[in-house]
Enzyme design. Structure first.
Site, PDB file in Angstrom:
ATOM      1  N   ASP A   1       0.866  -1.179   0.000  1.00 28.92           N
ATOM      2  CA  ASP A   1       0.000   0.000   0.000  1.00 28.92           C
ATOM      3  C   ASP A   1       0.903   1.229   0.000  1.00 28.92           C
ATOM      4  O   ASP A   1       1.462   1.599   1.036  1.00 28.92           O
ATOM      5  CB  ASP A   1      -0.910  -0.026   1.229  1.00 28.92           C
ATOM      6  CG  ASP A   1      -1.761   1.235   1.379  1.00 28.92           C
ATOM      7  OD1 ASP A   1      -1.832   2.031   0.422  1.00 28.92           O
ATOM      8  OD2 ASP A   1      -2.341   1.417   2.467  1.00 28.92           O
TER       9      ASP A   1
ATOM     10  N   SER B   1       2.287   8.981   3.281  1.00 28.60           N
ATOM     11  CA  SER B   1       3.332   9.131   4.281  1.00 28.60           C
ATOM     12  C   SER B   1       4.308   7.972   4.304  1.00 28.60           C
ATOM     13  O   SER B   1       5.488   8.150   4.587  1.00 28.60           O
ATOM     14  CB  SER B   1       2.714   9.306   5.675  1.00 28.60           C
ATOM     15  OG  SER B   1       1.860   8.214   5.981  1.00 28.60           O
TER      16      SER B   1
ATOM     17  N   THR C   1      -7.019   3.654  -5.717  1.00 26.85           N
ATOM     18  CA  THR C   1      -7.051   2.196  -5.603  1.00 26.85           C
ATOM     19  C   THR C   1      -6.991   1.726  -4.155  1.00 26.85           C
ATOM     20  O   THR C   1      -7.396   0.600  -3.858  1.00 26.85           O
ATOM     21  CB  THR C   1      -5.919   1.560  -6.425  1.00 26.85           C
ATOM     22  OG1 THR C   1      -4.658   2.152  -6.077  1.00 26.85           O
ATOM     23  CG2 THR C   1      -6.168   1.765  -7.916  1.00 26.85           C
ATOM     24  N   ASP C   2      -6.514   2.577  -3.245  1.00 24.15           N
ATOM     25  CA  ASP C   2      -6.601   2.229  -1.825  1.00 24.15           C
ATOM     26  C   ASP C   2      -8.062   2.197  -1.388  1.00 24.15           C
ATOM     27  O   ASP C   2      -8.464   1.327  -0.596  1.00 24.15           O
ATOM     28  CB  ASP C   2      -5.789   3.202  -0.965  1.00 24.15           C
ATOM     29  CG  ASP C   2      -6.263   4.649  -1.088  1.00 24.15           C
ATOM     30  OD1 ASP C   2      -6.782   5.034  -2.168  1.00 24.15           O
ATOM     31  OD2 ASP C   2      -6.106   5.407  -0.114  1.00 24.15           O
TER      32      ASP C   2
ATOM     33  N   ASP D   1     -11.751   4.619   6.330  1.00 19.91           N
ATOM     34  CA  ASP D   1     -10.303   4.442   6.416  1.00 19.91           C
ATOM     35  C   ASP D   1      -9.709   5.767   6.875  1.00 19.91           C
ATOM     36  O   ASP D   1      -9.613   6.726   6.107  1.00 19.91           O
ATOM     37  CB  ASP D   1      -9.747   4.028   5.053  1.00 19.91           C
ATOM     38  CG  ASP D   1      -8.248   3.759   5.073  1.00 19.91           C
ATOM     39  OD1 ASP D   1      -7.641   3.811   6.167  1.00 19.91           O
ATOM     40  OD2 ASP D   1      -7.679   3.497   3.995  1.00 19.91           O
TER      41      ASP D   1
END
Length: 256
Positions: A6, A10, A105-106, A130
């Protein structure tokens, strides 16, 4: 084993799976100068995966400039197929989204894992939250249709914006104060950011739920999900590493 990656704003988070069991999680927070250097990622991944036999890998990324560097670094370490998650691949639901080419896409991975784990078998709508750098809300209708959701700022972005956009407000550590009534500038900032984040998530979850025909399952994930699960007054499931689980699911589903 399957390696799920992923590539975030950060850091790069990674998980090693044996079947559907997540057996190890690690992360790499690169210096800015190295973030797009494939040789840096090759060295980091070579060290992290020294004792692992990777047979397949999957990747989501919200930082296009890093995607190629991470992929090339990985290919220098493991001889395994790499599946890069994309909206046009086979999914566990139908997409009902006006701009799939701009869908992170996350977000897709989190929605896929949340729906598969909490909604599909029960034919129950799901809302996945999320909470990371940004707070992403994903809505999957009980019929198995991804409807979209919402995106808001996370705690770090709120703190940084307050510091950058004002003359006198200081940088503060992000610790949740016991009371929302801040008795100092420091605790007032902490309260506004963190209690504000909690109430924002609770309010948005209720607004999104009102758009659905049933009582949806609320699922929390991300680095800031712990204070949320502890302080929301509505029922929610806590699913750490849901994006990584979604990467695994989609990589397996689209394995050549």
């Amino acid at each position: 084993m399957l390696l799920a990656l992923d590539v975030g704003n950060s850091a790069v988070k990674a998980g090693l799976f044996s079947g559907d069991e997540l057996v190890r999680v690690f992360s790499v927070d690169p210096p800015d100068a190295d973030a797009t250097d494939a040789s840096y990622w090759r060295a980091e991944l070579d060290s992290a995966l020294a004792d692992a036999t990777v047979e397949h890998a999957g990747l989501v990324s919200v930082v296009p400039a890093r995607t190629d560097a991470v992929a090339r670094g990985l290919r220098g370490v493991v001889d395994a197929p790499l599946t890069i998650v994309a909206p046009e691949m086979a999914l566990p639901f139908t997409l009902d989204y006006d701009t799939p080419d701009t869908l992170g896409t996350d977000r897709l991975a989190a929605a896929a894992a949340g729906w598969t784990r909490y909604g599909r078998d029960a034919s129950r709508s799901v809302i996945v939250v999320d909470a990371g750098t940004a707070v992403n809300y994903e809505v999957v209708h009980r019929t198995g249709t991804y409807r979209g959701g919402a995106i808001g700022p996370g705690a770090v972005l709120m703190r940084n914006a307050l510091q950058a956009g004002t003359a006198q407000l200081p940088d503060v550590p992000l610790h949740l104060p016991e009371t929302p009534v801040g008795s100092s500038t420091r605790t007032a900032l902490q309260s506004g950011i963190l209690w504000g984040l909690i109430d924002s998530v609770q309010g948005m979850a209720a607004r999104l739920a009102a758009q659905l025909p049933d009582a949806p399952r609320l699922v929390l994930t991300g680095g800031w999900s712990n204070p949320l699960i502890d302080h929301l007054t509505i029922e929610a499931a806590h699913a750490p590493h849901l994006v990584l689980r979604g990467v695994r699911l989609l990589a397996e589903k689209n394995r050549a």
